[in-house]
Design a protein around this motif. Sequence first.
Motif: not given
Length: 287
Positions: A205-214, A219-220, A222-231
């Motif tokens: 489910v996480a993979r199927d909705h990767k953009d929304t979950l990311s 926004e919350r 919950l991760v230590r990195i920015d959007a491009p690095t997370l991707e």
Amino acid sequence: MKKTVIAHSPDADDIFMYYAIKFGWVGKKDTVFENIALDIETLNTEALRGTYDVSAISFGLYPHIRNDYALLRTAVSFGQGYGPKLIRKKGTLLKKRFKVALSGKFTTNALLFRIAYPDAKIVYMNFLEIEQAVLAGEVDAGVLIHESILGYDESLEVERELWDVWCELAGSELPLPLGGMAIRRSLPLSSAIEYENLLTKAVKVARDHKDTLSRMLLERSLVRIDAPTLEKYLELYANDESITLSDLQYTAIEKLFELGHRHGFYDAAIDPKDYMIPLEYTELRYS
């Protein structure tokens, strides 16, 4: 309602693979899931103590806990052409007995490093402290893991990729087994099967909705990195190959365990397929 604690690391890949459960997208009606986020070596140490029912672990740890935990087939992280990096200051040369910072005795990267560099003097520390320890001259080198491999001080450079170490030791370019999940054997088998199926669904489910979950994780905070690095990071360590183990990944894990045994780190060379939950139990039970 039963309460089950799932322990995972605070790294972006583990957060991503678990949070479909945390956000209520996937669940089990008679069970409340709680999560705890700890650095990977703490998780390894707690697994040795049997602390958590379900826990992320380093694959390098597993032979030590095989009698108390079964391996899960899901939420796995492998390297394919990439992985931990041995770094040092630019322009420096490492002596035979160089001092190095590793992220923990039971991590996969530590196993490979200790095989490849038996004379190095090892200091263990939290992986978030390793880069600064090298910069400060507290150690001659360090092995970076997780998000740290994607960006580090420009005064540092890679001495050696542990992917290359792995390929040399394995004699092939099998995917590099880094992290997986384990479940306590004392749980009822039917419950263990349900948990594995649930976790597998959560990763899918996480993979199927990767953009929304990311976006929700960012926004919350919950991760230590920015959007491009997370991707980029998710495509390395929480990708479609993380949903369930492939035959090639099984072969890679078996090779890792065989290498560890050959070099004296394990008391046996084990086949990972012998230590999985028998999913066919449910079908057989009601046939």
